[in-house]
Enzyme design. Structure first.
Site, PDB file in Angstrom:
ATOM      1  N   GLU A 180       0.958  -1.194   0.222  1.00  0.00           N
ATOM      2  CA  GLU A 180      -0.123   0.021   0.148  1.00  0.00           C
ATOM      3  C   GLU A 180       0.725   1.391  -0.025  1.00  0.00           C
ATOM      4  OE1 GLU A 180      -3.451   2.294   2.891  1.00  0.00           O
ATOM      5  OE2 GLU A 180      -3.162   0.129   2.914  1.00  0.00           O
ATOM      6  N   GLU A 304      -9.872   5.631   9.991  1.00  0.00           N
ATOM      7  CA  GLU A 304     -10.146   4.876   8.487  1.00  0.00           C
ATOM      8  C   GLU A 304     -11.196   3.716   8.393  1.00  0.00           C
ATOM      9  OE1 GLU A 304      -7.033   7.415   5.965  1.00  0.00           O
ATOM     10  OE2 GLU A 304      -6.430   5.551   6.668  1.00  0.00           O
ATOM     11  N   ARG A 348     -10.239  18.514  10.263  1.00  0.00           N
ATOM     12  CA  ARG A 348      -9.238  17.128  10.248  1.00  0.00           C
ATOM     13  C   ARG A 348      -8.056  17.335  10.914  1.00  0.00           C
ATOM     14  NH1 ARG A 348      -8.014  13.185   5.255  1.00  0.00           N
ATOM     15  NH2 ARG A 348      -6.053  12.231   6.391  1.00  0.00           N
ATOM     16  N   ASP A 377      -1.547  14.456   6.723  1.00  0.00           N
ATOM     17  CA  ASP A 377      -1.340  13.056   6.112  1.00  0.00           C
ATOM     18  C   ASP A 377       0.023  13.149   5.006  1.00  0.00           C
ATOM     19  OD1 ASP A 377      -1.133  10.544   5.567  1.00  0.00           O
ATOM     20  OD2 ASP A 377      -2.869  10.466   4.461  1.00  0.00           O
ATOM     21  N   GLU A 399       6.646   9.541  13.056  1.00  0.00           N
ATOM     22  CA  GLU A 399       6.490   8.804  12.077  1.00  0.00           C
ATOM     23  C   GLU A 399       6.654   9.792  10.775  1.00  0.00           C
ATOM     24  OE1 GLU A 399       2.797   6.686   9.657  1.00  0.00           O
ATOM     25  OE2 GLU A 399       2.634   6.700  11.799  1.00  0.00           O
ATOM     26  N   GLU A 405       3.928   9.200  -0.976  1.00  0.00           N
ATOM     27  CA  GLU A 405       2.815   9.140  -1.408  1.00  0.00           C
ATOM     28  C   GLU A 405       1.892  10.493  -1.982  1.00  0.00           C
ATOM     29  OE1 GLU A 405      -1.530   8.085   0.879  1.00  0.00           O
ATOM     30  OE2 GLU A 405       0.390   7.824   1.844  1.00  0.00           O
TER      31      GLU A 405
END
Length: 713
Positions: A180, A304, A348, A377, A399, A405
């Site tokens: 992914e 999610e 968010r 994100d 992280e 991405e």
């Protein structure tokens, strides 16, 4: 001995030309094992190994092999001391202890996997540590410095301690071999072949990670399936663990919170249910009976759509602590991700803080909360997550994403060292001025029971591991900065270029400039001055600021973030809007809250500004967007142009492959510029100033483009 030397010379004669003319990228940053002439005189004639051990033996072999490749002649292993040698052994060894007594290093504190490299005189060098892993890291560091720096008079005076105790890669690899958000082919972990067949790539992977200080790896996707906790898959993981262990690397697993119900057949997975708690204790005991040094669990829960403790009215702390209690007797840890958001209509960017701040101090000592660098994100640019520094009683684990991405996948050259450096150095002001993200997460500010950092891996089965030769630099810089969060992105880029391509100063100097500008170029042609999440809503690759999906969640769509209208553009997170600024310490909150003082790079992140609002650049918002998008295209072209000049410095295969990628990047930078400016122009109703290059596409044509995700997997 003469015959052996002749054979070694023959091997070098055959292999060394191939290193230049047949490079594939498979050898990563070991591709250019060459020394500058002035450092060749600093290589010892022999290596003396003090002690025995599996990891020590690997350190010895890496030292011997590395030196022989660097100086292109044989290095002997000796049992006797000489006046021209390297001594490799633990600090407790009598011989090393005796030699160190004349220095301050006899009592120097080494933590975790730290090491010392010290020269007694010009010709006797000691590489020592308090554990075998430290020796291995010391060897790789010695070889790196020897190759990439000018060692003055062969004097060595180095003490290195890691910034973080746990330095992990997170693989988002699925058990079926797909990855992914992975853009370098299928997973290197071939679950369908394990445990019977062991890929030789596991050992190559272990060496690469050890060379940059990574000491842990999460083998599977955070979107985990319960199947990974079956005995069948634990035994498969054991095989990987056995290969990685001698290189100082532990394995971890991502787990699905509903495993007791889905796998164990229980009625629920409620963390306060005694049967559920016992199921986890039994499962953990089973894992450690198969993998005695298992590292622990990574958990994505109530995020999610994944299950979690909130399904039962419990908190994140309830869920994490249940797992922590099961792991604690075996020394395992829980990494509980703070990447949570729901569709409640709130901002968010605020949700992780809102959910986790009330839980500060409620987590067990072997729990660490894993927080993405920014509040959304992995965007090309974000402010830091407001959780950093704010949670003073709970260890936080940064992280970072190595795979790109939202930054052009493996098609775009985008060196993330500058992003990482920006993140580490950002001041949280949570404990007064000078409390950077680095200091609030590595134990310098708070008394943390655990220090850790994670990077989402960009590794796959592509021949060059990462899909783009320069994407290898992001794996490399993550490891180096995880080891030392004070390193500069420029310093690491310099190291990587020399070890990967060439020591030639002209090549290194020019390509260092390219690497250092590359991430800013991507920000400019994708999401300048604080714009974010303009990518296609599902694939996250090309521009789709216009995207509308009937029935889709608002916070999955670009319009939720850019909020462009006839009046202006940007997300109002000031005190008059969502008040996300209120989650930061006062100096930052005040800075961000005022559009006059808010950094230009984040202006539209925190403010919805009129199209004609004048920024501190002297340009209004509309012209600033025109300028930034145009600049991004120019920078992409500049990177391609500089690479064209590097042909004589790089082997033909890698040169052409990077050349092709850069051509794609230029084409897609133009695509991004045209799509965004033409779309936002429908709101601003302003012309693009003549000084900027005009779009070559039409908006309606761009809206019809479809992206083939299969091309990138």
């Amino acid at each position: 001995m003469k015959q052996k030397k002749t054979l070694f010379s023959l091997i070098l004669f055959i292999c060394l030309p191939a290193l230049f003319f047949a490079q594939t990228g498979k050898d990563l940053w070991f591709s250019n094992m060459k020394l500058e002439t002035n450092n060749k005189n600093h290589c010892p004639k022999s290596v003396i190994i003090l002690g025995e051990g599996t990891t020590l033996n690997i350190a010895k072999q890496e030292l011997l092999n590395g030196l022989e490749l660097l100086i292109q002649k044989e290095i002997k292993e000796s049992k006797k001391s000489s006046s021209d040698c390297i001594l490799l052994g633990l600090r407790k060894d009598k011989k090393i202890n005796k030699l160190l007594k004349s220095s301050d290093y006899i009592n120097t504190k080494l933590k975790n996997d730290g090491f010392i490299i010290y020269s007694i005189d010009k010709n006797v060098i000691i590489i020592t540590a308090d554990n075998e892993e430290g020796l291995l890291y010391g060897v790789f560091h010695y070889l790196r410095v020897l190759q990439t720096q000018n060692v003055q008079n062969n004097q060595w005076d180095i003490v290195e301690n890691p910034s973080y105790e746990y330095r992990l890669l997170n693989h988002w690899d699925n058990l079926d071999g797909t990855v992914e958000r992975g853009y370098a082919g299928r997973s290197i972990f071939k679950w369908d072949e394990l445990p019977e067949k062991v890929s030789p790539q596991y050992k190559e992977y272990a060496k690469a990670n050890a060379s940059i200080g990574i000491n842990g790896t999460v083998l599977n996707n955070v979107n985990a399936t319960p199947q990974v906790l079956t005995v069948e898959y634990i035994k498969k993981a054991k095989v990987i663990a056995d290969v990685l262990r001698p290189y100082g690397i532990k394995v971890y697993l991502s787990v699905n919170f509903s495993s007791p119900k889905e796998l164990g057949g229980l009625e629920d997975s409620d963390p306060l249910n005694p049967a559920v708690r016992q199921w986890w204790k039994d499962k953990v005991k089973e894992i450690y009976s198969i993998i005695p040094d298992f590292g622990g669990f990574l958990v994505k829960a109530n995020s999610e759509g994944l299950p979690g403790p909130q399904d039962y009215g419990r908190t994140h702390a309830d869920g994490a602590n249940m797992l922590a209690e099961a792991l604690e007797p075996f020394g395992g840890i829980v990494m509980w991700r703070a990447f949570v958001y729901n569709s409640n209509g709130g901002d968010r960017a605020k949700q992780a803080y809102d959910e986790f701040m009330p839980l500060d101090g409620q987590f067990h000592k072997n729990v660490i909360v894993q927080v993405k660098n920014g509040p959304i994100d992995f965007q090309p640019r974000e402010p830091i997550s407001p959780l950093f520094g704010a949670m003073k009683k709970t260890p936080l684990m940064p992280e970072l994403q190595i795979t790109k991405e939202y930054l052009g996948f493996s098609d775009h050259l985008c060196y993330l060292g500058t992003l990482f450096e920006e993140f580490f150095s950002e001041d949280t002001y949570q404990n007064g001025k000078g409390t950077s993200v680095a200091k609030t997460t590595d134990g310098n500010v708070f008394n943390q029971s655990i220090t850790a950092i994670a990077g989402v891996a960009n590794i796959g089965l592509d021949e060059n591991w990462c899909g783009h030769h320069f994407a290898q630099a992001n794996w490399y810089v993550f490891g180096r900065m995880a080891w030392n969060n004070q390193l500069s992105a420029k310093e690491v880029a310099n190291e990587w270029l020399q070890q990967t391509f060439s020591n030639d100063s002209k090549f290194v100097r020019k390509m260092e400039v390219v690497m250092m500008m590359s991430r800013e170029a991507v920000v400019n042609y994708m999401t300048p001055i604080g714009l974010h999440h303009l990518m296609g809503w599902d694939h996250h690759y090309g521009p789709e600021p216009w995207c509308v999906i009937p029935g889709a969640r608002a916070d999955w769509l670009p319009s939720y973030y850019h909020k462009a209208d006839s009046l202006g553009i940007g997300f109002n997170r000031s005190s008059t809007g969502s008040n996300a600024v209120g989650q930061y310490a006062k100096p930052l909150a005040e800075l961000y809250n005022n559009p006059e003082t808010c950094p230009r790079e984040l202006a539209l992140w925190f403010h919805h500004l009129p199209w004609d609002y004048k920024l501190n650049t002297g340009r209004d918002v509309w012209e600033e967007l025109c300028y930034r998008y145009s600049l991004g295209v120019k920078q992409a072209r500049k990177m391609a142009s500089v690479w064209e000049q590097m042909e004589s410095h790089v082997d033909d295969k890698r040169f052409k492959e990077v050349q092709a990628k850069l051509a794609t990047q230029v084409k897609e930078a133009i695509w991004w510029r045209d799509a965004c400016l033409l779309y936002f122009q429908t709101f601003s109703q302003r012309d693009i100033p003549d000084k900027y290059e005009k779009p070559i596409h039409k908006l309606e044509e761009l809206k019809k483009l479809e992206f083939d995700m299969k091309h990138h997997n």
